[in-house]
Design a protein around this motif. Structure first.
Motif, PDB file in Angstrom:
ATOM      1  N   SER A  58       0.620  -1.339   0.061  1.00  0.00           N
ATOM      2  CA  SER A  58      -0.050   0.037  -0.224  1.00  0.00           C
ATOM      3  C   SER A  58       1.151   1.272  -0.167  1.00  0.00           C
ATOM      4  O   SER A  58       1.933   1.007   0.256  1.00  0.00           O
ATOM      5  N   LEU A  59       0.313   2.517  -0.278  1.00  0.00           N
ATOM      6  CA  LEU A  59       0.535   3.806  -0.006  1.00  0.00           C
ATOM      7  C   LEU A  59       1.738   3.930   0.917  1.00  0.00           C
ATOM      8  O   LEU A  59       2.657   4.405   1.087  1.00  0.00           O
ATOM      9  N   ARG A  60       0.624   3.922   2.413  1.00  0.00           N
ATOM     10  CA  ARG A  60       1.185   3.811   3.961  1.00  0.00           C
ATOM     11  C   ARG A  60       2.894   2.931   3.688  1.00  0.00           C
ATOM     12  O   ARG A  60       3.800   3.061   4.328  1.00  0.00           O
ATOM     13  N   ARG A  61       2.332   1.580   3.255  1.00  0.00           N
ATOM     14  CA  ARG A  61       2.922   1.025   4.053  1.00  0.00           C
ATOM     15  C   ARG A  61       4.710   1.233   3.104  1.00  0.00           C
ATOM     16  O   ARG A  61       5.479   1.166   3.779  1.00  0.00           O
ATOM     17  N   GLY A 119       8.527  -6.333   8.151  1.00  0.00           N
ATOM     18  CA  GLY A 119       7.973  -6.531   9.751  1.00  0.00           C
ATOM     19  C   GLY A 119       8.946  -7.198  10.354  1.00  0.00           C
ATOM     20  O   GLY A 119       9.277  -7.199  11.653  1.00  0.00           O
ATOM     21  N   VAL A 120       9.643  -8.554   9.911  1.00  0.00           N
ATOM     22  CA  VAL A 120      10.268  -9.173  10.939  1.00  0.00           C
ATOM     23  C   VAL A 120      11.524  -9.155  10.818  1.00  0.00           C
ATOM     24  O   VAL A 120      12.343  -8.698  12.222  1.00  0.00           O
ATOM     25  N   ILE A 121      12.157  -8.226  10.501  1.00  0.00           N
ATOM     26  CA  ILE A 121      13.564  -7.339  10.443  1.00  0.00           C
ATOM     27  C   ILE A 121      13.621  -5.615  10.999  1.00  0.00           C
ATOM     28  O   ILE A 121      13.572  -5.919  12.065  1.00  0.00           O
ATOM     29  N   GLU A 164       4.432  -3.729  14.131  1.00  0.00           N
ATOM     30  CA  GLU A 164       2.542  -2.737  14.104  1.00  0.00           C
ATOM     31  C   GLU A 164       2.677  -3.878  12.968  1.00  0.00           C
ATOM     32  O   GLU A 164       1.384  -4.533  12.418  1.00  0.00           O
ATOM     33  N   LEU A 165       3.076  -4.142  12.200  1.00  0.00           N
ATOM     34  CA  LEU A 165       3.003  -4.613  10.497  1.00  0.00           C
ATOM     35  C   LEU A 165       2.926  -6.009  10.679  1.00  0.00           C
ATOM     36  O   LEU A 165       1.990  -6.286  10.493  1.00  0.00           O
ATOM     37  N   MET A 169      -0.550  -8.506   9.975  1.00  0.00           N
ATOM     38  CA  MET A 169      -0.669  -9.167   9.861  1.00  0.00           C
ATOM     39  C   MET A 169      -1.210 -10.606  10.058  1.00  0.00           C
ATOM     40  O   MET A 169      -1.971 -11.493   9.838  1.00  0.00           O
ATOM     41  N   MET A 170      -0.348 -10.963  11.342  1.00  0.00           N
ATOM     42  CA  MET A 170      -1.517 -12.170  12.099  1.00  0.00           C
ATOM     43  C   MET A 170      -2.875 -11.660  12.261  1.00  0.00           C
ATOM     44  O   MET A 170      -3.448 -12.596  12.616  1.00  0.00           O
TER      45      MET A 170
END
Ligand code: FAQ
Length: 309
Positions: A58-61, A119-121, A164-165, A169-170
């Motif tokens: 997304s643009l936000r991400r 997200g994990v990084i 938060e990412l 996803m979860m």
């Protein structure tokens, strides 16, 4: 008072050494090695996440990821400046990086295969970086200690965006949850390796602790990171890929399994999954940027001449 005694007194009183202070050659070379390795890590560390900027969902991400990768560039430049205060030459440091004579963190030699890796990084890699770097805010070399304060603040923000990412996803589909778990499975062990070899094999720790460059050993910080990550993994709903991971009530710490040190050695000596690619990419960017450096130097020369006339 002799210069050597002054140096020792400064350290004994927990004061900071500044660029104009006399330091032993070995202190200077240790600091240059550590700061340069850290700076190189930030710059090479832009690549794994940078890989996803054009494909962010997304643009936000995309905006968040772009800002994070830019922050890493800023950290790198800031740290190169800190190395310069010790007499290091920035062009030489870059040359040493692209010719494999100076190291960068092992973690950036692993590929980013899915967007969950972003997200994990943030969660694990920035989390480990913070755990390692917060004590360095009290490092005995002033410019590095001060750089760490600012960098840690930004890393904390990076860590939260990653978490938060992953939380998002979860809360998503079964496939998204599986993607997060698969990513955690790949990054957990390399994140533990970021803290360096076990204390018994760490060539620099004893001297660096004596000089108050390092405030804790590699194993102490690794343990702190494991203890910190377990409740975060629980809250997220992922399983850390270690069957030996359990709370030890006697030690009041988590026990964890044996790290694959053979893999660590392979990655550090240049044979990890992405070492060649990372260094080649950095070298190409440096070579292609030659005209920018030349133009900037010509512009500065012209300005000097104008001011002089
Ligand atoms: N990878 O005797 P020790 C980030 C080398 S965070 C590669 O224990 P020391 C943020 C070590 O240099 C990552 N090499 O060494 C970010 C030494 O080499 P040498 C960077 C490693 O210095 C997040 C040899 O092994 N952070 O970039 C590694 O006392 C997300 C023996 O080791 C820092 O650099 C490794 N993992 O302790 C960016 C923090 N571990 O020269 C983008 C500052 C060890 O003797 C995205 N540095 N080596 O051949 C430190 O705290 C320390 O230097 C340690 C190593 C703890 C890394």
């Amino acid at each position: 008072m002799s210069l050597e005694l002054q140096f020792e007194e400064t350290i004994a009183h927990d004061q900071r050494l500044e660029p104009r202070d006399w330091v032993p050659d070995a202190y200077r070379s240790t600091m240059v090695r550590m700061i340069a390795q850290h700076a190189h890590s930030e710059i090479i560390g832009m690549q794994p996440e940078g890989n996803w900027i054009t494909r962010a969902p997304s643009l936000r991400r995309k905006a968040i990821l772009l800002a994070k990768v830019q922050d890493e560039a800023g950290h790198g430049l800031y740290l190169y400046s800190a190395a310069e205060t010790l007499g290091a030459d920035r062009a030489e440091l870059t040359e040493k990086l692209v010719t494999g004579r100076q190291k960068y963190s092992s973690i950036f030699n692993y590929p980013t295969l899915t967007f969950a890796d972003v997200g994990v990084i943030g969660w694990l890699v920035d989390g480990a970086a913070i755990c390692n770097q917060v004590p360095l805010c009290r490092s005995s070399y002033g410019p590095y200690a001060r750089a760490m304060i600012r960098i840690c603040k930004e890393e904390s923000f990076h860590q939260r965006q990653g978490y938060e990412l992953l939380m998002t996803m979860m809360r998503g589909t079964e496939q998204q949850r599986a993607m997060v778990q698969e990513s955690v499975d790949r990054w957990w062990w390399p994140s533990l390796m970021m803290f360096g070899p076990p204390d018994a094999d760490s060539s620099h720790t004893a001297q660096s602790m004596e000089w108050k460059i390092k405030r804790h050993t590699n194993d102490e910080l690794r343990q702190r990171f494991v203890d910190m990550s377990v409740p975060q993994a629980d809250a997220l709903g992922v399983t850390l890929p270690d069957p030996d991971l359990r709370w030890n009530a006697e030690r009041e710490h988590h026990d964890f399994g044996e790290i694959d040190w053979a893999e660590f050695k392979q990655v550090v000596s240049g044979n990890g999954p992405c070492n060649a690619q990372r260094v080649a990419h950095r070298k190409a960017a440096h070579d292609e940027g030659a005209w920018v450096r030349e133009a900037a130097a010509a512009h500065a020369r012209k300005n000097d001449e104008r001011r002089g006339s």
